[in-house]
Design an enzyme around this catalytic site. Structure first.
Site, mmCIF file in Angstrom:
data_model
loop_
_atom_site.group_PDB
_atom_site.id
_atom_site.type_symbol
_atom_site.label_atom_id
_atom_site.label_comp_id
_atom_site.label_asym_id
_atom_site.label_seq_id
_atom_site.Cartn_x
_atom_site.Cartn_y
_atom_site.Cartn_z
ATOM 1 C CG HIS A 17 -1.923 1.265 1.351
ATOM 2 N ND1 HIS A 17 -1.504 2.470 1.504
ATOM 3 C CD2 HIS A 17 -3.128 1.144 0.954
ATOM 4 C CE1 HIS A 17 -2.663 3.044 1.591
ATOM 5 N NE2 HIS A 17 -3.715 2.430 1.264
ATOM 6 C CG ASP A 19 -0.653 5.925 3.032
ATOM 7 O OD1 ASP A 19 -0.228 6.903 2.465
ATOM 8 O OD2 ASP A 19 -2.131 5.714 3.213
ATOM 9 C CE LYS A 20 1.161 0.943 7.341
ATOM 10 N NZ LYS A 20 1.830 1.087 8.377
ATOM 11 C CD GLU A 45 7.088 12.563 9.022
ATOM 12 O OE1 GLU A 45 6.438 11.829 8.392
ATOM 13 O OE2 GLU A 45 7.216 12.835 10.068
ATOM 14 C CD GLU A 58 14.010 16.014 13.835
ATOM 15 O OE1 GLU A 58 14.912 16.347 14.497
ATOM 16 O OE2 GLU A 58 13.205 15.321 14.298
ATOM 17 C CE LYS A 171 -7.494 0.254 1.788
ATOM 18 N NZ LYS A 171 -7.878 1.570 1.312
ATOM 19 C CG PHE A 236 -6.642 -3.269 -7.580
ATOM 20 C CD1 PHE A 236 -5.772 -2.222 -7.548
ATOM 21 C CD2 PHE A 236 -6.551 -3.607 -6.306
ATOM 22 C CE1 PHE A 236 -4.900 -1.517 -6.732
ATOM 23 C CE2 PHE A 236 -5.761 -3.303 -5.319
ATOM 24 C CZ PHE A 236 -5.021 -2.026 -5.355
ATOM 25 C CG ASP A 244 -4.075 7.073 -3.239
ATOM 26 O OD1 ASP A 244 -3.822 8.304 -3.477
ATOM 27 O OD2 ASP A 244 -4.766 6.819 -2.519
ATOM 28 C CB ALA A 245 0.225 10.416 -3.453
ATOM 29 N NE ARG A 250 -2.145 8.951 3.347
ATOM 30 C CZ ARG A 250 -1.905 9.759 2.269
ATOM 31 N NH1 ARG A 250 -2.430 11.201 1.674
ATOM 32 N NH2 ARG A 250 -1.835 8.934 1.103
ATOM 33 C CE LYS A 251 -4.235 3.442 4.838
ATOM 34 N NZ LYS A 251 -4.356 4.638 4.361
ATOM 35 C CE LYS A 271 6.633 10.877 14.467
ATOM 36 N NZ LYS A 271 5.319 11.064 15.119
ATOM 37 C CE LYS A 275 12.036 12.639 16.215
ATOM 38 N NZ LYS A 275 13.183 12.594 16.785
ATOM 39 C CG ASP A 277 4.270 11.319 18.664
ATOM 40 O OD1 ASP A 277 3.590 11.736 19.539
ATOM 41 O OD2 ASP A 277 4.479 12.060 17.733
#
Length: 392
Positions: A17, A19-20, A45, A58, A171, A236, A244-245, A250-251, A271, A275, A277
Site C-alpha cells: 500500500h 502509505d506502507k 518522513e 530531521e 487491503k 485492480f 495513489d500517493a 497515514r495509517k 521516529k 520520540k 509518540d
C-alpha cells in the site's frame, strides 16, 4: 453498561500500500542510523507517488549514513516489497533525499544535561490496549485483517501457485459479530488485491485469495451468512504509489488496534525512540498486555501523557471497561512502580535503540511475536509477576 451483541469492523493494508511503502522507507532509514550509532536522533518522513520518492525530515547521526546510502536503502526496500512496474520501479524511480540536521531547540529539550534527565521529544498523549479476544491479546477484527494479508504476502513472495499473479498492493477489511461480548462469526469480508494479469476478473481473484482467508479465520466463522466483496470495483492493476500517493504515518489506526481503542494521534514510523509518540505508545501496549496477561482485567486501555523536555509522564490512566479483578486505582499505581516511564527508562527497559523498526512498518506494530534480536520487545509478558505482587 457495555454492549454485548454488536458488529465491529477493522481494516488492514499490505506492505505494498502506498502509505506502507512510505512507512517502510522511513523505518529503514531509522534502522540505518541506529545501526551506525544507537543514540541517533531521527524523524524521517517519506512521500511516494508515480516514479518518485521524496525523503525528508530531521536527523542527528553519523556522517557515514550518506544520501547515496539512503537512496540505495530506499531502492532495496521497494525491490523487496516487489515493485517493478512502469509507474513505480525500484531501479528507475527518482529518489530525493532531503534530510537535514535536527533543530537545536528540540535537541536541548531531549538531551540530558547536568542534573536534567533526558526529556520527551514532544508533548502528547499515547494509548495502549489489550484484551482477551485472541491469544495475542489483540482485538479480533484487526488481528485477522492483518493475518489474511500476511498469509497472502508470504504466498506472493514465495510465488506459491496463483498467488504469484497478485501485486504488492492489497487491503483487507473484516466485520465480526460479537455475542455476549465475544467474536463469533465474520459477517463480511472485503479484500482488494492488485493483480498483475489485467485479464483476471473479480471471480478469478476471489478464487486465488479465498483459501488464504479461510485458513486465517477460526473454524466456523465463515459461513452462509458471510458476505464477500473481493475486488468490488473490478479491475485492480494500477496499484501502489502509481495508483495513489503515499505518506509516512497515514495509517495509524491500521498500525494499532483497528479502532477498538483510542489513539493519541501521533504516528510511529521514521521516529527514533526518544520520540514518545512511538516509544510511549509501545510502553502503553506493553503495560496493557501485561495487565491482561496477569489476569488483573479482561480488557485494559492505558493512557500516558508527556510534555516536551520533561522526563516523567504527566499522568497515567487505566480503563478496564468494568472487567478489573482488583481496584483500578491499585493497577494504575502499580504501573508506575513496575516500569520507569521516562523516555530513557522506556528505551532501556525495552532495549529500543536497535535497528528493529523496518519490520514493524506493515501488518501492525502490536500483536506480534517478540524476536530474539529484541524486535517487538513490547510484546513480552515479563511483568506479570511484578504486577501481581504490586497490587496485592
Amino acid at each position: 453498561m457495555a454492549r454485548k451483541s454488536y458488529l465491529f469492523t477493522s481494516e488492514s493494508v499490505s506492505e505494498g500500500h502506498p502509505d506502507k511503502v512510505a512507512d517502510r522507507i522511513s523505518d529503514t532509514v531509522l534502522d540505518a542510523y541506529l545501526t551506525a550509532h544507537p543514540e541517533s536522533r531521527v524523524g524521517c518522513e517519506t512521500f511516494v507517488t508515480t516514479q518518485r520518492v521524496v525523503i525528508g525530515g530531521e536527523v542527528r547521526g553519523p556522517e557515514s549514513v550518506t544520501k547515496d546510502y539512503i537512496e540505495e536503502l530506499a531502492r532495496a526496500a521497494i525491490k523487496d516489497i516487489g515493485y517493478e512496474q512502469e509507474g513505480f520501479h525500484w531501479k528507475t524511480a527518482q529518489v530525493d533525499v532531503l534530510l537535514h540536521a535536527q533543530s537545536v531547540d528540540i535537541a536541548q529539550g531531549v538531551d540530558s544535561a547536568g542534573n536534567k534527565d533526558e526529556g520527551a521529544g514532544d508533548q502528547g498523549i499515547m494509548f495502549g490496549y489489550a484484551c482477551t479476544e485472541t491469544p495475542e491479546l489483540m482485538p479480533a477484527p484487526i488481528h485477522y485483517s492483518h493475518l489474511v494479508l500476511r498469509k497472502l504476502s508470504e504466498a506472493r513472495h514465495a510465488k506459491q501457485g496463483d498467488a504469484a499473479k497478485l501485486g504488492p498492493d492489497q487491503k483487507s477489511q473484516i466485520t465480526l459479530r460479537y455475542d455476549n461480548g465475544k467474536p463469533v462469526e465474520a459477517t463480511s469480508i472485503v479484500l482488494s488485491a492488485q493483480h498483475l494479469d489485467e485479464n483476471l476478473t473479480s471471480d478469478d481473484v476471489r478464487a486465488i485469495v479465498e483459501p488464504y482467508i479461510r485458513k486465517s479465520l477460526p473454524d466456523g466463522w465463515i459461513n452462509g451468512n458471510t458476505e464477500w466483496h473481493v475486488n468490488p470495483t473490478g479491475k485492480f492493476v494500477i496499484g501502489g504509489p502509481d495508483g495513489d500517493a503515499g505518506l509516512t504515518g497515514r495509517k495509524i489506526i491500521v498500525d494499532t488496534y483497528g479502532g477498538a481503542a483510542p489513539h493519541g494521534g501521533g504516528a510511529f514510523s521514521g521516529k527514533d525512540p526518544t520520540k514518545v509518540d512511538r516509544s510511549a505508545a509501545y510502553a502503553a501496549r506493553y503495560l496493557a498486555k501485561n495487565v491482561v496477561a496477569a489476569g488483573l482485567a479482561d480488557r485494559a486501555c492505558i493512557q500516558l501523557a508527556y510534555a516536551i523536555g520533561v522526563s516523567k509522564p504527566l499522568s497515567i490512566y487505566i480503563d478496564t471497561y468494568g472487567t478489573a479483578k482488583v481496584d483500578e486505582a491499585a493497577i494504575e499505581k502499580a504501573l508506575g512502580e513496575v516500569m520507569d516511564l521516562s523516555p530513557r527508562g522506556i528505551r532501556k527497559h525495552l532495549a529500543m535503540n536497535k535497528p528493529i523498526y523496518a519490520r514493524t512498518s506493515a501488518y501492525g506494530h502490536f500483536g506480534r511475536t517478540p524476536d530474539k534480536d529484541g524486535g517487538f520487545s513490547w510484546e513480552k509478558t515479563d511483568l506479570v509477576d511484578a504486577l501481581k505482587s504490586a497490587v496485592n
